[in-house]
Design a protein around this motif. Structure first.
Motif, short mmCIF file in Angstrom:
data_model
loop_
_atom_site.label_atom_id
_atom_site.label_comp_id
_atom_site.label_asym_id
_atom_site.label_seq_id
_atom_site.Cartn_x
_atom_site.Cartn_y
_atom_site.Cartn_z
N TYR A 98 0.83 -1.22 0.00
CA TYR A 98 0.00 0.00 0.00
C TYR A 98 0.86 1.26 0.00
O TYR A 98 0.51 2.27 -0.62
CB TYR A 98 -0.93 0.00 1.22
N LEU A 121 -6.36 7.56 0.18
CA LEU A 121 -6.27 6.27 -0.49
C LEU A 121 -6.96 5.22 0.38
O LEU A 121 -6.54 4.98 1.51
CB LEU A 121 -4.81 5.90 -0.73
N ILE A 123 -8.25 1.20 0.52
CA ILE A 123 -7.97 -0.08 -0.13
C ILE A 123 -8.87 -1.16 0.46
O ILE A 123 -8.94 -1.33 1.68
CB ILE A 123 -6.49 -0.48 0.05
N LEU A 140 -4.70 -5.28 -4.10
CA LEU A 140 -3.75 -4.40 -4.79
C LEU A 140 -3.11 -5.13 -5.95
O LEU A 140 -3.01 -6.36 -5.95
CB LEU A 140 -2.64 -3.97 -3.81
N ILE A 180 -9.70 -0.31 -5.04
CA ILE A 180 -9.03 0.92 -4.62
C ILE A 180 -9.94 2.11 -4.85
O ILE A 180 -10.55 2.24 -5.92
CB ILE A 180 -7.71 1.12 -5.41
N TYR A 194 -4.27 7.12 4.45
CA TYR A 194 -4.47 5.78 3.91
C TYR A 194 -5.45 5.05 4.81
O TYR A 194 -5.43 5.22 6.03
CB TYR A 194 -3.16 4.98 3.88
#
Length: 436
Positions: A98, A121, A123, A140, A180, A194
């Motif tokens: 990440y 971001l 995920i 990812l 994502i 994140y």
């Protein structure tokens, strides 16, 4: 690293008379080489030094098997053969890159002329179930395909939105392999954030970094005399940190008990880490850091009390930690030295105090006070600069006709990585002021 270089140097010096120059030179070389092995060498250095104060220590004594464990220690009550290792979640980090994705998106954003920061971001993840348990995997692209993914998939969508005059940019990718959500909001500069599931929490007793490290040491200790054990240092591993409390997590004690069940060549495991306690209040105060130890002894051992006494004495000899394991591991990968008191200063009616290293770098022309102690001076000078209060204070003294009357170096201890320079300003000097 976790411990300061001055503290490590004293321990290397004192170990020379115990284990010899050749072995200490090897530790010093490892400590001077950037990378994850630097953390392992750090733990080996401080453990060997601490145990040398607790009994008769020898290092890398060959066993009948030809193996050379790190520790052979004899005390009036015990004879121990042990290995020292450091563990981290690096393997899991490599499988869930990440951070690399965030850096690549950030660089692409900068090249497109967008303001610093403002990146969010998020995920998604999946849970892979096996007969032995469940593991969490972030959705990812593989590490080797991250760059082509960013340039071929993410960047074109961002450019299209910029050309359309969008103020907030969004990229969403959701399929079986990649999940994502990227949001770039220039109003939220200069910060990035994140969000992802915890993939490093151990959920399978015999498939995690702690178990793998213990398993690797089991053969090293097979056939050794006396009590055998593994001393494990925290190199940024969730299993040792106690950071998580998930209901399906397996604890370090459960992992070690499973290791004892499968391997009989090890009698004890000692886990070493550092805990940080934040101090509240309106004024920011550095956290309190404390060395911690947790011991697990094979059930039925008659040496538990003696081992407990030994390792309590050992802990008293460890240095004061300067960083948490996660920050120590990050710094260990850097090829230069940590900052000292850079950017820190104090002022009183007629005195100023600044870090000795920053003072010397200013004298050498490598930086100025206006750089505010930045580690990367060239990069910092490209950003908006805030005024430096101490520079203004010194300038006012100079304009008033006051020069330094004394400059003193105030020494700190081995658990600090910098000293202080205190500058005392004198009375008005007619050499640079009107005569009165």
């Amino acid at each position: 690293m976790i411990y300061e270089r001055r503290a490590l140097q004293r321990r290397l010096n004192e170990l020379r008379g115990v284990i010899g120059d050749i072995l200490v030179d090897g530790l010093a070389q490892r400590l001077n080489r950037a990378g994850k092995d630097r953390v392992a060498a750090m733990w080996e250095t401080v453990v060997l030094h601490a145990l040398s104060k607790c009994g008769n220590l020898a290092n890398e004594v060959e066993l009948a098997s030809g193996r050379r464990p790190d520790i052979r220690l004899a005390t009036p009550d015990l004879r121990i053969t042990a290995d020292v290792t450091a563990i981290s979640d690096e393997g899991l980090d490599n499988d869930n890159p990440y951070h690399e994705l965030g850096e690549l998106v950030g660089r692409a954003k900068d090249k497109m002329g967008l303001p610093l920061g403002g990146l969010d971001l998020r995920i998604r993840s999946r849970h892979e179930k096996t007969k032995r348990g469940t593991r969490t995997v972030l959705l990812l692209p593989p590490r080797g395909k991250l760059q082509s993914f960013v340039h071929g998939t993410v960047v074109p969508q961002l450019r299209k939105q910029i050309e359309a005059g969008e103020k907030v940019l969004r990229v969403e990718i959701d399929d079986e392999d990649i999940g994502i959500d990227i949001t770039i909001d220039p109003r939220k500069t200069p910060y990035n954030s994140y969000s992802f599931a915890a993939y490093d929490v151990p959920k399978i007793k015999d498939r995690n970094p702690l178990y793998n490290a213990l398993k690797a040491k089991a053969d090293q200790l097979r056939g050794a005399d006396g009590i055998t054990g593994v001393i494990v240092g925290d190199g940024d591993c969730t299993a040792l940190s106690g950071r998580s409390g998930n209901w399906d997590e397996v604890t370090a004690d459960q992992i070690i008990d499973e290791f004892f069940r499968q391997y009989s060549s090890v009698d004890f495991v000692l886990l070493l880490s550092v805990r940080e306690t934040e101090q509240g209040g309106l004024v920011p105060i550095p956290p309190v850091r404390q060395n911690t130890a947790r011991m697990r002894v094979r059930e039925g051992s008659s040496a538990t009390a003696q081992l407990d006494t030994l390792f309590r004495s050992m802990m008293e000899q460890l240095p004061k930690p300067g960083r948490s394991p996660v920050n120590g591991a990050l710094r260990a990968r850097e090829d230069d030295y940590d900052l000292g008191h850079h950017g820190g200063y104090s002022m009183s009616r007629s005195k100023v105090r600044i870090g000795l290293r920053e003072f010397t770098e200013i004298m050498a022309g490598l930086r100025t006070l206006a750089d505010n102690g930045a580690k990367n001076v060239e990069a910092a000078r490209k950003l908006p600069q805030r005024p430096n209060n101490m520079q203004g204070y010194i300038l006012r003294n100079l304009m008033d006709g006051r020069l330094p009357s004394s400059i003193n170096v105030i020494k700190t201890g081995e658990d600090d990585n910098d000293d202080w320079v205190e500058i005392q300003f004198g009375e008005i000097d007619p050499a640079i002021a009107p005569l009165r």
